[in-house]
Motif scaffolding. Structure first.
Motif, short mmCIF file in Angstrom:
data_model
loop_
_atom_site.label_atom_id
_atom_site.label_comp_id
_atom_site.label_asym_id
_atom_site.label_seq_id
_atom_site.Cartn_x
_atom_site.Cartn_y
_atom_site.Cartn_z
N LYS A 3 0.84 -1.20 0.00
CA LYS A 3 0.00 0.00 0.00
C LYS A 3 0.87 1.24 0.00
CE LYS A 3 -4.02 -0.13 1.60
NZ LYS A 3 -5.26 -0.23 2.34
N LEU A 6 2.09 1.78 -3.45
CA LEU A 6 1.05 2.30 -4.32
C LEU A 6 0.74 3.75 -3.99
CD1 LEU A 6 -1.28 -0.80 -4.41
CD2 LEU A 6 -0.14 0.22 -6.38
N GLY A 7 0.73 4.06 -2.69
CA GLY A 7 0.51 5.45 -2.29
C GLY A 7 1.60 6.34 -2.85
N ASP A 183 -8.68 3.79 -2.71
CA ASP A 183 -8.71 2.32 -2.76
C ASP A 183 -9.06 1.86 -4.17
OD1 ASP A 183 -8.11 2.18 -0.10
OD2 ASP A 183 -10.20 1.95 0.56
N GLU A 186 -6.13 2.51 -6.38
CA GLU A 186 -5.08 1.51 -6.12
C GLU A 186 -5.44 0.17 -6.75
OE1 GLU A 186 -4.81 1.55 -1.90
OE2 GLU A 186 -3.40 3.22 -1.82
N TYR A 189 -4.88 0.36 -10.34
CA TYR A 189 -3.46 0.28 -10.63
C TYR A 189 -2.98 -1.17 -10.55
CZ TYR A 189 1.56 1.07 -10.28
OH TYR A 189 2.90 1.03 -10.48
N ARG A 190 -3.50 -1.91 -9.58
CA ARG A 190 -3.15 -3.34 -9.49
C ARG A 190 -3.61 -4.09 -10.74
NH1 ARG A 190 -5.23 -2.63 -4.20
NH2 ARG A 190 -3.59 -2.55 -2.62
#
Length: 709
Positions: A3, A6-7, A183, A186, A189-190
Motif C-alpha cells: 500500500k 502504491l501510495g 482504494d 489503487e 493500478y493493481r
C-alpha cells in the motif's frame, strides 16, 4: 508495504503531472491568479498551520473546448478571466490561495466550510451559464480536506480524483474525496500491473462467438472477444479490466494484441489446409484516436499473408456519433483495402438514421436488448426493433442480431426476416480450440458470408393503404378475425369482421347479450381457450395457437384453428387479436378416412423424397388388423427402413428395383413379398409402387400394399 508503494506511486504520479506547472512562476496575465510554482510553495507553508482545517478544491469546466469552438476563443477567455476574478475575491476575503493551473483548470485552498464551497460553486455556475447561453457547460468541484502531515501535491492529486467523479455525475457536481476513491484507484493500478504481467504470460486470449445463419443453423463467421484466463484456468470478467484499460488509455494495447492474435490464428488455420470463416474484431473510439487503424489492418494482413475478407472490423455506433468525420474516413480506407466493416450496437445511439445515410457500412449489428424489456415496455421495444430492422432492409444492409437467448426470440426475429444471429441461444463465446472442432464438420459451416437478399416480402403496414386495398379485399385476405377483451374468466368479443360473421352463420350470432364466450365455446374446450389467451399474453412475440370447438347458429358445432396475439391492455383487462380457420371438414375427412380403413383391404402410403430423405404418410391402413400395426408405427418403420427387415421372402431384384423407382428410372413397380407381422405370423403382401409427380428435386410416390388371398 504494497500500500505504501502504491501510495507513493500516486504521489509520484501527481508530482510528474505537475512538473510543468512547478516550472512556472509569477502571475497569469489572463486570470490574474498565481501560477502553480508560487501557489504550491505558499500552500505548503499554510497547511503547517494546524489551527485551521484546510481543504483543496480542484475546479474544472466541463466541455470547455467545445465552448471555445461554439462561441469563439474570446468568449472562453472571458469566462476564464471572470472565474479568476471570483477566485481572487475569495482569496482576498480571507485566508485562502487561488491558482490558475492550465487550460480550464483552477485550484483553490481555503479553510474548510461546506456552505462557503457551495456559494463559490453557485457563483461560477451562474457565470458560465450566462456566458455559455445556459447550455451544458457545467463546472465541477473536487474537494479534499488536508490532514496532518499531508503533502500538498498528494492532497491536490486526491482532489483531482474527486473531480473526475464529479465530472461523471450530472446531479452531484461537488464531490468530496474519501478513502474509497484511493482504494479504487489503487485497485485499478493493481489491475494494470496484473494485466501487463498477464499479457507477458499469455493469459490474455481471444474467445470466438459464432455468428449463425438462422435458416439452416450454419456458422457464417465469428466475433473475437477478449478474455483473461488465469493460470488455473479460471476466467477474469471483462467488466473487471476493460473499463480500467479504457479509463487509463491502454485499451488500444489490448485491441492491437487481439488483432494480431486473430491474424496469427487465421494464418495457422490456412497453413493446416483449413478454410476458416471470417472473424470480426472490435475497434474502439480510442483506437481511432491512438493509431491509424486502416494502416495497421493493412500491415497485419500483409505480414501474415491472409485474405483481407477474413478479418472484419466492428466499430461501435457511439464512435460514429462522437467523431463522425474521422470514423467515416477510417471506414472508407478499410473498405478500399478489402475489409468488411460492421457497425456494432446499432440503434443504441442517437444518430442512427444520419449514420446509415452517410456511412457506407457492410453490415449492422443490433442488440436483442429490445426483446428483454418488461411486459409494460414490450410493445414499444418490439416496435423499435422492427423499425431498426426495416430501416436497414430498406437500405439493403444485412443485419446481425446479437444477444439472442431464447427460441421465442429467434422465431420472432426470423419472422421479421433476420437471417443472421449471434447469441447464447446458439453458442456462448468459446476457446479457440473448441471453435476449431467445427472445421471437422464442414456441413456446419457456410463460407458464402453475410449478405443482403433483396426483401420482396409484403409488409403488413401495406395493408393499411386504402389506395391499394378495399375493405372487401382485406376481409378476404385476412379471413375471419376478431378482437377479444379478457378480465379473469370474463371474455368478450369487442370487434369482428365480415368473414367472422360468415364463419359463425350471420350477424345475429354476436348481439350484445351473447358476446361472453361461455355462450358459444364448447364446454369441454373452455379451459383450453383460457389457456390459449394466457399463453398469448405470456409470449408477446409469437402468440399462441390451438384448436377450439365453437357452437354457432342453429346449435351447429364447428372446429376452428385459432392464432391468438395479445395486443395490449385496456379498462383493467387484456386485449387480444384472434384469427380463425374452419377445419371442420378437414377433421371430418380424417375421421372418414379412418372409418374407411376398417373396411378396405389396402394400405395406401404417400411417400415423399426430399434431398434424398424419405418421409411416409399412411392415409389408409387396410392391413392394420393383419399386420397388427398402427398407421403411426408403419410410418415410422417405413421412414427408418426397418419395415423391410420384416420381409422374409422377396424378388432377388427387389432392392435394385426400389432404387430405380427412387431414381426415376422406373415409374411403376409391382411384386409379391412375404412379411412377418407383429404377431409372428408370415403373410404374403402385394406391393404396388407408382411415381406420382416431381417438383424440382422433390418426388412423390403412391404405394399400395394388400394381402394376397
Amino acid at each position: 508495504m504494497a500500500k505504501d508503494l502504491l501510495g507513493n506511486f500516486f504521489v509520484k504520479n501527481a508530482t510528474e503531472k505537475l512538473m510543468g506547472y512547478i516550472e512556472q512562476s509569477g502571475i497569469d496575465d489572463l486570470t490574474g491568479l498565481r501560477l502553480s510554482k508560487e501557489f504550491f510553495r505558499l500552500a505548503s507553508e499554510k497547511i503547517e498551520d494546524n489551527s485551521k482545517t484546510w481543504c483543496v478544491i480542484a475546479l474544472d469546466i466541463e466541455h470547455f473546448k467545445l465552448l471555445n469552438d461554439w462561441y469563439g476563443r474570446a468568449a472562453g477567455d472571458l469566462i476564464l478571466m471572470e472565474i479568476g476574478n471570483i477566485l481572487q475575491m475569495v482569496e482576498h476575503s480571507g485566508e485562502g490561495l487561488a491558482c490558475y493551473m492550465t487550460q480550464d483548470n483552477f485550484c483553490l485552498m481555503i479553510p474548510y466550510d461546506k456552505k462557503r464551497i457551495e456559494r463559490i460553486y453557485d457563483q461560477v455556475k451562474k457565470l458560465v451559464a450566462r456566458q455559455g447561453n445556459q447550455v451544458g457547460f457545467l463546472p465541477a468541484f473536487g474537494v479534499c480536506l488536508v490532514e496532518e502531515e499531508d503533502d500538498i501535491l498528494d492532497v491536490y492529486d486526491k482532489a483531482t480524483m474527486a473531480l473526475d467523479k464529479a465530472k461523471s455525475e450530472m446531479n452531484e457536481r461537488i464531490v468530496y474525496y474519501d478513502r474509497s476513491m484511493l482504494d479504487r484507484a489503487e485497485e485499478e493500478y493493481r489491475v494494470l500491473l496484473d494485466f501487463h504481467e498477464a499479457m507477458e504470460n499469455g493469459e490474455i486470449q481471444f474467445f470466438l462467438q459464432p455468428q449463425c445463419n438462422a435458416k439452416d443453423n450454419t456458422i457464417v463467421g465469428a466475433e473475437a472477444l477478449a478474455r483473461w484466463v488465469n493460470a488455473d484456468g479460471s476466467l477474469r470478467s471483462p467488466a473487471e479490466f476493460i473499463p480500467v484499460l479504457e479509463n487509463y488509455g491502454f485499451v488500444t494495447m489490448l485491441d492491437k494484441y487481439l488483432w494480431e492474435s486473430v491474424c496469427g490464428w487465421l494464418r495457422s488455420m490456412l497453413d493446416k489446409g483449413i478454410k476458416p470463416v471470417p472473424v470480426s474484431v472490435n475497434i474502439s473510439r480510442v483506437d481511432l484516436y491512438n493509431v491509424d487503424v486502416p494502416t495497421v489492418f493493412k500491415e497485419l494482413v500483409e505480414e501474415y499473408d491472409i485474405p483481407s475478407h477474413l478479418l472484419k472490423a466492428e466499430i461501435t455506433e457511439t464512435a460514429f456519433g462522437q467523431d463522425m468525420e474521422n470514423v467515416e474516413k477510417a471506414v472508407e480506407e478499410l473498405k478500399e483495402n478489402g475489409f468488411t466493416v460492421l457497425m456494432d450496437d446499432f440503434g443504441s445511439g442517437y444518430s442512427s438514421l444520419n449514420m446509415l445515410r452517410s456511412t457506407d457500412m457492410d453490415v449492422i449489428k443490433v442488440d436483442a436488448q429490445f426483446l428483454k424489456m418488461d411486459k409494460s415496455d414490450e410493445r414499444k421495444s418490439i416496435g423499435i426493433l422492427e423499425t431498426v430492422i426495416n430501416m436497414s432492409m430498406t437500405m439493403g444492409i444485412p443485419v446481425i442480431i446479437e444477444g439472442v437467448e431464447t427460441a421465442a426470440q429467434l422465431n420472432f426475429l426470423k419472422e421479421l426476416g433476420c437471417n443472421y444471429i449471434q447469441g447464447f441461444y446458439y453458442y456462448k463465446p468459446m476457446p479457440v480450440k473448441e471453435f476449431e472442432k467445427f472445421f471437422e464438420k464442414k456441413e456446419m459451416l457456410d463460407h458464402n458470408g453475410i449478405f443482403f437478399k433483396a426483401n420482396n416480402k409484403i409488409h403488413v403496414r401495406e395493408f393499411m393503404d386504402s389506395n391499394i386495398y378495399s375493405d372487401n379485399m382485406l376481409n378476404n385476405i385476412l379471413g375471419a378475425v376478431s378482437y377479444y377483451w379478457q378480465k379473469g374468466e370474463e371474455v368478450y368479443i369487442t370487434r369482428y369482421n365480415d368473414q367472422m360473421l360468415k364463419l359463425v352463420g350471420g350477424v345475429d350470432y354476436v348481439p350484445e347479450g351473447k358476446r361472453q364466450v361461455d355462450g358459444y365455446v364448447h364446454p369441454s374446450d373452455r379451459k383450453k381457450f383460457y389457456k390459449l389467451l394466457d399463453d398469448a399474453y405470456n409470449d408477446g412475440l409469437n402468440g399462441a395457437e390451438g384448436i377450439i370447438r365453437f357452437k354457432v347458429l342453429k346449435d351447429r358445432m364447428i372446429m376452428c384453428y385459432l392464432r391468438v396475439y395479445n395486443i395490449g391492455e385496456s379498462s383493467g383487462g387484456r386485449d387480444f387479436y384472434v384469427s380463425y380457420r374452419d377445419i371442420t371438414k378437414m377433421n371430418r375427412l380424417e375421421k372418414n378416412i379412418n372409418f374407411l380403413s376398417s373396411y378396405i383391404r389396402s394400405t395406401i402410403v404417400l411417400s415423399e423424397m426430399k434431398g434424398g430423405i424419405w418421409n411416409h404418410d399412411v392415409v389408409l391402413n387396410g392391413l392394420e388388423r393383419r399386420l397388427n400395426m398402427t398407421a403411426d408405427k408403419l410410418e415410422r418403420e417405413l421412414t427408418d427402413m426397418s419395415f423391410y427387415n420384416r420381409v422374409v421372402r422377396r424378388d432377388s431384384s427387389f432392392s435394385q428395383k426400389l432404387k430405380q423407382v427412387a431414381d426415376g428410372a422406373l415409374t411403376k413397380y409391382e411384386t409379391d413379398v412375404d412379411v412377418m407381422t407383429d404377431g409372428g405370423k408370415q403373410i404374403s403382401v402385394h406391393v404396388n409402387i407408382e411415381f406420382a409427380y416431381s417438383v424440382d428435386d422433390d418426388k412423390l410416390f403412391i404405394e399400395e400394399l394388400y394381402e394376397n388371398e
